[in-house]
Design an enzyme around this catalytic site. Structure first.
Site, PDB file in Angstrom:
ATOM      1  N   ASP A   1      84.399 135.885 122.449  1.00 25.43           N
ATOM      2  CA  ASP A   1      83.504 134.672 122.638  1.00 25.43           C
ATOM      3  C   ASP A   1      84.390 133.376 122.894  1.00 25.43           C
ATOM      4  O   ASP A   1      84.298 132.471 123.756  1.00 25.43           O
ATOM      5  CB  ASP A   1      82.545 134.350 121.947  1.00 25.43           C
ATOM      6  CG  ASP A   1      81.583 135.771 121.979  1.00 25.43           C
ATOM      7  OD1 ASP A   1      80.499 135.628 122.524  1.00 25.43           O
ATOM      8  OD2 ASP A   1      81.712 136.454 121.046  1.00 25.43           O
ATOM      9  N   TYR A   2      85.587 133.147 122.034  1.00 23.46           N
ATOM     10  CA  TYR A   2      86.407 132.275 121.999  1.00 23.46           C
ATOM     11  C   TYR A   2      87.297 132.065 123.446  1.00 23.46           C
ATOM     12  O   TYR A   2      87.676 130.838 123.601  1.00 23.46           O
ATOM     13  CB  TYR A   2      87.261 132.206 120.797  1.00 23.46           C
ATOM     14  CG  TYR A   2      86.486 132.062 119.609  1.00 23.46           C
ATOM     15  CD1 TYR A   2      85.237 131.898 119.366  1.00 23.46           C
ATOM     16  CD2 TYR A   2      87.337 132.541 118.331  1.00 23.46           C
ATOM     17  CE1 TYR A   2      84.404 132.072 118.042  1.00 23.46           C
ATOM     18  CE2 TYR A   2      86.752 132.688 117.190  1.00 23.46           C
ATOM     19  CZ  TYR A   2      85.289 132.492 117.063  1.00 23.46           C
ATOM     20  OH  TYR A   2      84.739 132.577 115.752  1.00 23.46           O
TER      21      TYR A   2
ATOM     22  N   PHE B   1      86.461 131.590 126.222  1.00 20.79           N
ATOM     23  CA  PHE B   1      85.866 130.592 127.098  1.00 20.79           C
ATOM     24  C   PHE B   1      86.980 129.074 126.968  1.00 20.79           C
ATOM     25  O   PHE B   1      86.733 128.528 127.744  1.00 20.79           O
ATOM     26  CB  PHE B   1      84.457 130.291 127.114  1.00 20.79           C
ATOM     27  CG  PHE B   1      83.632 131.499 127.703  1.00 20.79           C
ATOM     28  CD1 PHE B   1      83.436 131.559 129.026  1.00 20.79           C
ATOM     29  CD2 PHE B   1      83.073 132.400 126.636  1.00 20.79           C
ATOM     30  CE1 PHE B   1      82.859 132.794 129.403  1.00 20.79           C
ATOM     31  CE2 PHE B   1      82.070 133.410 127.339  1.00 20.79           C
ATOM     32  CZ  PHE B   1      82.138 133.439 128.641  1.00 20.79           C
TER      33      PHE B   1
ATOM     34  N   HIS C   1      78.768 134.965 118.681  1.00 25.28           N
ATOM     35  CA  HIS C   1      79.861 135.960 118.532  1.00 25.28           C
ATOM     36  C   HIS C   1      79.243 137.315 119.059  1.00 25.28           C
ATOM     37  O   HIS C   1      79.266 138.650 118.483  1.00 25.28           O
ATOM     38  CB  HIS C   1      79.848 136.065 117.017  1.00 25.28           C
ATOM     39  CG  HIS C   1      80.461 134.974 116.257  1.00 25.28           C
ATOM     40  ND1 HIS C   1      79.846 134.024 115.879  1.00 25.28           N
ATOM     41  CD2 HIS C   1      81.743 134.766 115.936  1.00 25.28           C
ATOM     42  CE1 HIS C   1      80.620 133.005 115.334  1.00 25.28           C
ATOM     43  NE2 HIS C   1      81.936 133.545 115.417  1.00 25.28           N
TER      44      HIS C   1
END
Length: 807
Positions: free
Chosen positions: A549-550, A552, A591
């Site tokens: 998810d990080y 982005f 997450h």
């Protein structure tokens, strides 16, 4: 026209060199003026130019050496020309979007003007000797988008200097003596990419020389609205190094002061090259005589007083005055230089325009002849004649005009079987293939080193092959990889000291050192940029985005820069970066771990790999390391503690990209999935077997490329029913797979039931095990959808599970 001379030198300026600089400054200014006229006159679509920055860029070019890199932006025309990397014919060819790579070697007409790139790959797509080149990384238009990669380009110099095992790679570095010239407009320094990169440069102590061209505005918005204290050098004053603290060196200079600019850049380059200390050069009082671009006039937002100040402080005007005051030339001599600069650029413009027209003429003339023949012989000749006349009278017809005319004419020939029709069809087939090459080639590597060319090697097992945890398998794999290839470098948050959050690198930093396996700050954008820059310089970086998810945070850099690099340079540059992350079945809103459609739709130009376990991941890493394309690998977070058999050829087995694997054979329904969903689907398959439903389970393994051999449609021919299942949002990865199979593989022909998709809910997953169960597909969900398909086909044999709905 004579090629532009290379003016870079560290020697004391001589009269000859000063006048060479003035000549080039005048040529560049006149090219900008002519470029604007070409846009306003309709020959070009849009223009953005480097007028007002000529003298500062000449000074920077004096400090540039072969092997150095420019990671700049779209106003660097004087800089690139001074390095001998841009002829004025090429400048105008790019303005006209001339698709001949000889005419526009920067992008073959794929990028708007002002975007420059050195071709550091040969015609086969293999590396040339970068140390002999004046390297410009392919420019991009998004503001500050060119900055993150600069940290990796500079970091590579540090690695080449400090890691003795890399000293044999002499075509990429001279022991790390190369410096990176970053350039950016002042208003773009407000972007987070710039601040993140400058902070990382200060931490890493790398040879990055960052120039900020400060003209006081961001289009119409003055610097007071852009930057604290209205000065980027003042805003970054806390980054200034001291005698006791590392940091960056900050220098300021006026953009119209020629001798001060030359001196400043010589000093900045010396600090970077010798000390490996980053330097910020804040070039102040720059002017922009034509305003921001051809889309508007700066008279709308600048006062009369400001415009007069800019006229007086124009760098070329100030340079001329300095030359006269110091006796380097007379008025007449400078007038002659200016007249010659005008003549040279006008001649280059006309030469480029003539060459552009000539490149179109052959196809156009042939189309006109074929249309004439069709008009004279076809039953419906009159409308075809009208189409030809319309094409003939088009002002400066381009390829689309001829193609559109031929296609419209063929509509009137649809029932004919004439020689004229066959000629038009042959013309269309030939030009379609040629235009595919002109406008759509090189999205991925076409070189012998493409990962699609890597020979697959199956994993080998023996009776003694041990069962170990997935994280241990990854640890053994990376240990082997780092031991056999000194080019491989890993970096990211927590990958070093603790060996990454899931222990894939456990103990390896201690074994191979901090230069090979490196912890970073929490800065996803510049982590990706660091990897891109290293990959551009012949290294094999594996950079971690700690959780999927990080990603982005770094998506702009991935999609605007990395994914387009090979395409926008038409095979002139590459950056075989591997991005490693982990996702799937992660719990919680931030997450959730499966935004696959966002990646597939943003990252064309990268391969996207979704291995179901760590053995598959290792096989894909081996393939990617041998290849030369960038890739994103999403490992299964819940697989690190699951047991897997350890292949005895862990360091050499290679999995092919775009080849699905049948995990379970069946005859009733095909289920297509990937990643952690493979285990969910296999569990559901066992439950379905108890009710006499036999499903075939296919792991696609890679989303880009997707099923290169059309294997999935062969399964559907057998089962006549299909379910696409994944953990992405509705309309995401499952819908993508369905389009690939049903539409592109024509699997609709073999279906007895409507194709189905099963995805996660539209919201992000709620926290906890129940949140995961009720937010993402479960084995029970898979069972229900498959059972519904069988109920539709054989209701008597498979009655409804939950009865009829009421109300």
């Amino acid at each position: 026209m004579i090629a532009n001379e290379q003016l870079n030198t560290t020697d004391t300026l001589t009269q000859e060199k000063i006048l060479q600089d003035y000549r080039l400054a005048c040529e560049s200014r006149h090219a900008s003026l002519l470029g604007r006229r070409e846009v306003m006159g309709g020959r070009a679509k849009f223009g953005i130019f480097g007028d007002g920055k000529e003298i500062a860029q000449l000074a920077a070019a004096h400090a540039f050496k072969a092997g150095d890199f420019r990671s700049g932006y779209y106003r660097d025309q004087t800089f690139v020309t001074a390095l001998g990397e841009l002829r004025w014919t090429e400048f105008f060819a790019q303005l006209y979007a001339h698709t001949d790579i000889e005419a526009d070697p920067n992008s073959a007409g794929r990028q708007m003007n002002g975007h420059y790139a050195t071709r550091w790959l040969d015609e086969k797509g293999l590396w040339r000797n970068q140390t002999e080149l004046y390297n410009s990384v392919g420019d991009i238009a998004p503001t500050a988008g060119q900055i993150p990669r600069s940290i990796g380009l500079a970091y590579a110099s540090r690695l080449y200097r400090q890691n003795s095992h890399l000293h044999l790679l002499t075509t990429f570095s001279r022991n790390g003596n190369e410096i990176i010239f970053g350039t950016i407009g002042d208003s773009s320094t407000s972007q987070g990419m710039f601040f993140e990169t400058m902070n990382a440069a200060g931490v890493l102590q790398v040879p990055l020389l960052m120039s900020v061209w400060d003209d006081g505005y961001g289009i119409s918005v003055p610097v007071e609205y852009q930057t604290t204290k209205a000065s980027i050098s003042k805003a970054l004053a806390g980054f200034q190094r001291t005698d006791t603290e590392k940091g960056i060196e900050i220098l300021t200079v006026k953009g119209w002061d020629y001798p001060a600019l030359v001196e400043t850049y010589q000093k900045a380059a010396r600090i970077c090259r010798e000390e490996h200390v980053p330097v910020l050069v804040h070039v102040q009082e720059v002017t922009q005589p034509q305003g921001h671009s051809t889309s508007g006039s700066h008279e709308r937002y600048k006062t009369a007083e400001r415009l007069e100040w800019e006229r007086q402080h124009d760098c070329n005007r100030q340079f001329r005055q300095w030359i006269l005051e110091n006796g380097y030339a007379s008025h007449d001599e400078l007038d002659a230089i200016e007249r010659e600069a005008t003549r040279v650029t006008k001649a280059a413009r006309q030469e480029a325009w003539n060459a552009y027209l000539a490149s179109l003429k052959g196809d156009f003339d042939e189309a006109m002849l074929l249309l004439q023949q069709a008009a004279e012989t076809a039953r419906q000749g009159e409308p075809i004649a009208q189409i030809r006349d319309q094409l003939r009278t088009t002002h400066v017809p381009i390829r689309r005009d001829a193609t559109a005319a031929v296609k419209r004419a063929l509509r009137f020939l649809r029932t004919d079987d004439s020689e004229a029709k066959q000629g038009l069809l042959a013309w269309l087939e030939r030009t379609t293939a040629e235009n595919e090459e002109r406008y759509s080639s090189h999205l991925y590597s076409q070189s012998p080193d493409s990962p699609l060319n890597v020979t697959p090697v199956e994993a080998r097992y023996t009776d003694e092959s041990p069962l170990i945890d997935g994280y241990q398998l990854m640890q053994r794999y990376f240990d082997s990889l780092f031991g056999r290839d000194p080019r491989v470098v890993a970096l990211g948050e927590d990958v070093g000291l603790i060996g990454d959050v899931n222990q894939g690198f456990a103990g390896l930093q201690e074994k191979y050192g901090e230069l090979r396996i490196t912890d970073t700050g929490i800065r996803e954008t510049s982590i990706i940029g660091q990897g891109i820059g290293m990959a551009m310089r012949g290294l094999k970086p594996i950079v971690e985005i700690q959780y999927f998810d990080y990603i982005f945070y770094a998506l702009a850099t991935l999609t605007d820069d990395l994914a387009t690099l090979h395409y926008r340079t038409k095979g002139g540059q590459k950056a075989p970066l591997i991005i490693r992350t982990r996702g799937h079945r992660l719990e919680g809103i931030w997450h959730s771990g499966s935004p696959m459609s966002a990646m597939v739709n943003s990252l064309r130009g990268l391969h996207i790999l979704v291995p179901r376990n760590m053995t598959q991941a290792a096989g894909f890493y081996n393939t990617l390391i041998k290849g030369d394309d960038p890739a994103l690998v999403v490992e299964c977070l819940n697989g690190y503690r699951l047991k897997e058999r350890l292949p005895e050829n862990l360091d050499e087995f290679c999995l092919p990209l775009g080849v699905p694997e049948i995990l379970r054979e069946g005859s009733d329904v095909t289920i297509v999935t990937y990643g952690s969903m493979c285990r969910i689907v296999l569990e559901a398959a066992e439950q379905l077997r108890q009710f006499d439903i036999d499903v075939e389970v296919i792991d696609v393994q890679t989303l880009l490329p997707f099923d290169r051999s059309n294997a999935i449609v062969e399964s559907i021919k057998k089962t006549s029913r299909v379910l696409f299942a994944d953990e992405d949002f509705p309309g995401g990865g499952s819908a993508y797979m369905m389009q690939e199979v049903i539409e592109k593989q024509n699997a609709y022909r073999y279906l007895d039931s409507a194709p189905r998709t099963l995805s996660a809910k539209a919201h992000r997953p709620a926290y906890g095990s129940d949140g995961d169960y009720f937010s993402k597909p479960s084995a029970e969900d898979v069972f229900d959808v498959v059972y519904e398909l069988m109920n539709e086909a054989e209701p008597a044999r498979f009655p409804k599970l939950y009865g009829e709905k009421r109300g």
